[in-house]
Design a protein around this motif. Structure first.
Motif, PDB file in Angstrom:
ATOM      1  N   VAL A  90       0.835  -1.207   0.000  1.00  0.00           N
ATOM      2  CA  VAL A  90       0.000   0.000   0.000  1.00  0.00           C
ATOM      3  C   VAL A  90       0.867   1.254   0.000  1.00  0.00           C
ATOM      4  CG1 VAL A  90      -1.658   1.343   1.348  1.00  0.00           C
ATOM      5  CG2 VAL A  90      -1.995  -1.111   1.077  1.00  0.00           C
ATOM      6  N   ALA A  94       1.229   3.783  -3.192  1.00  0.00           N
ATOM      7  CA  ALA A  94       0.853   5.193  -3.059  1.00  0.00           C
ATOM      8  C   ALA A  94       1.991   6.115  -3.496  1.00  0.00           C
ATOM      9  CB  ALA A  94       0.443   5.489  -1.619  1.00  0.00           C
ATOM     10  N   ILE A 152      -2.827  -3.043  -6.363  1.00  0.00           N
ATOM     11  CA  ILE A 152      -3.174  -1.820  -5.647  1.00  0.00           C
ATOM     12  C   ILE A 152      -2.836  -0.595  -6.488  1.00  0.00           C
ATOM     13  CG2 ILE A 152      -2.629  -0.432  -3.607  1.00  0.00           C
ATOM     14  CD1 ILE A 152      -2.183  -3.088  -2.112  1.00  0.00           C
ATOM     15  N   LEU A 156      -5.423   2.363  -7.483  1.00  0.00           N
ATOM     16  CA  LEU A 156      -5.162   3.778  -7.206  1.00  0.00           C
ATOM     17  C   LEU A 156      -5.199   4.620  -8.479  1.00  0.00           C
ATOM     18  CD1 LEU A 156      -2.260   3.465  -4.584  1.00  0.00           C
ATOM     19  CD2 LEU A 156      -4.662   4.011  -4.136  1.00  0.00           C
ATOM     20  N   MET A 178      -4.668  11.561  -2.720  1.00  0.00           N
ATOM     21  CA  MET A 178      -4.513  10.134  -2.471  1.00  0.00           C
ATOM     22  C   MET A 178      -5.477   9.666  -1.393  1.00  0.00           C
ATOM     23  SD  MET A 178      -3.050   7.218  -2.973  1.00  0.00           S
ATOM     24  CE  MET A 178      -1.858   7.797  -4.187  1.00  0.00           C
ATOM     25  N   ARG A 179      -5.581  10.444  -0.321  1.00  0.00           N
ATOM     26  CA  ARG A 179      -6.409  10.030   0.819  1.00  0.00           C
ATOM     27  C   ARG A 179      -7.894  10.116   0.524  1.00  0.00           C
ATOM     28  NH1 ARG A 179      -8.473  13.115   4.881  1.00  0.00           N
ATOM     29  NH2 ARG A 179      -7.221  14.897   4.196  1.00  0.00           N
ATOM     30  N   LEU A 183      -7.506   6.306  -2.599  1.00  0.00           N
ATOM     31  CA  LEU A 183      -7.649   5.171  -1.680  1.00  0.00           C
ATOM     32  C   LEU A 183      -9.088   4.640  -1.610  1.00  0.00           C
ATOM     33  CD1 LEU A 183      -5.232   6.075   1.277  1.00  0.00           C
ATOM     34  CD2 LEU A 183      -5.040   4.176  -0.336  1.00  0.00           C
ATOM     35  N   VAL A 187     -10.499   0.496  -2.954  1.00  0.00           N
ATOM     36  CA  VAL A 187     -10.908  -0.523  -1.981  1.00  0.00           C
ATOM     37  C   VAL A 187     -11.171  -1.883  -2.646  1.00  0.00           C
ATOM     38  CG1 VAL A 187     -12.725  -1.192  -0.346  1.00  0.00           C
ATOM     39  CG2 VAL A 187     -11.748   1.103  -0.266  1.00  0.00           C
ATOM     40  N   LEU A 190      -7.883  -3.388  -3.267  1.00  0.00           N
ATOM     41  CA  LEU A 190      -7.246  -3.801  -2.012  1.00  0.00           C
ATOM     42  C   LEU A 190      -7.750  -5.173  -1.578  1.00  0.00           C
ATOM     43  CD1 LEU A 190      -7.299  -0.431  -0.008  1.00  0.00           C
ATOM     44  CD2 LEU A 190      -5.262  -1.711  -0.670  1.00  0.00           C
TER      45      LEU A 190
END
Length: 267
Positions: A90, A94, A152, A156, A178-179, A183, A187, A190
């Motif tokens: 992760v 990122a 991932i 993203l 990103m946040r 992200l 999900v 992920l």
């Protein structure tokens, strides 16, 4: 209610397909032994033989207790490798998405490292970090990290451009984008990475135990093979396989529930 019913339906379909896969494995196992009779009865064991060894045999209680004791060690090692690999994936994904030059520079190196067999790296890993939890974290993390990283990063990168542009227009930084955008949209990726990584984490833990720590089911396999303890060997393999399926199912059920709550249609 509208969220719960699709989640329950998707979960039931998922578990039903998984149960069908387990039955198929048992059928293939039995057919394999029938097709290659030279493997048994000295080496080969049928599902009935393994069931007898673990549940109905004269010493089944002791044997089952021994294997389950080793299983708990392996599950702990699996958790270490899984968490290490997923967290690393992760964070690195990122960074690669926020800083494209870093991805272009280091991604080929990561893929090159992945191409080196883990067995070949084991002596170096144990020499650097020892044979304790650090060895398990490194070896299990390596197996989990690379496939999770690719999935991932894809998740993203699929963040809606419109949301990212709005955040940037209001002065948001790359980290904010990103946040708040990347992200949440990642999900599903992920969870897909987690489902793939759980069996890989068990494999990594078993390999680490076999070659590094000399504990858990990996060490049991190592000791059973030269001792010709084929009942224990097959039973350990079955326990590892069933554990992988159960952990995969747990992650899959959590995925269906979370995606349903997020408004993503479970598949």
């Amino acid at each position: 209610m509208t969220t719960r019913m699709p989640a329950l339906t998707a979960t039931a379909k998922f578990l039903g397909a998984l149960l069908g896969s387990l039955v198929l494995i048992l059928v293939i196992w039995s057919l394999f032994l029938l097709a290659f009779p030279d493997i048994g009865p000295i080496i080969g064991r049928t599902p009935i033989d393994v069931f007898s060894y673990l549940f109905t045999g004269a010493d089944a209680s002791t044997q089952r207790s021994d294997i389950l004791g080793e299983l708990w060690i392996t599950l702990g090692d699996t958790a270490i490798g899984f968490v290490t690999g997923m967290l690393a994936a992760v964070v690195v994904a990122a960074v690669f998405v926020m800083f494209r030059p870093a991805a272009q520079t280091f991604m080929p190196l990561a893929m090159l490292l992945r191409s080196v067999p883990l067995v070949a790296m084991t002596p170096l890993i144990t020499m650097i970090v020892g044979r304790g939890p650090a060895c398990i974290a490194v070896m299990g993390g390596i197996i989990v990290f690379f496939p999770a990283l690719v999935m991932i990063m894809t998740g993203l990168n699929n963040a809606p451009r419109q949301i990212s542009d709005v955040i940037t227009a209001y002065g948001g930084t790359r980290l904010t984008t990103m946040r708040m955008a990347a992200l949440p949209s990642a999900v599903p990726a992920l969870f897909a990475a987690a489902k793939i990584s759980v069996p890989g984490a068990i494999i990594g833990a078993t390999v680490a135990e076999w070659l590094g720590t000399n504990k858990g089911l990996g060490a049991s396999l190592q000791q059973a093979l030269p001792a010709a303890a084929y009942d224990e060997l097959w039973a350990s393999v079955v326990v590892i396989t069933v554990s992988s399926i159960v952990l995969y199912a747990i992650v899959g059920v959590i995925e269906k529930i979370v995606l349903a709550r997020m408004g993503t249609e479970p598949t």
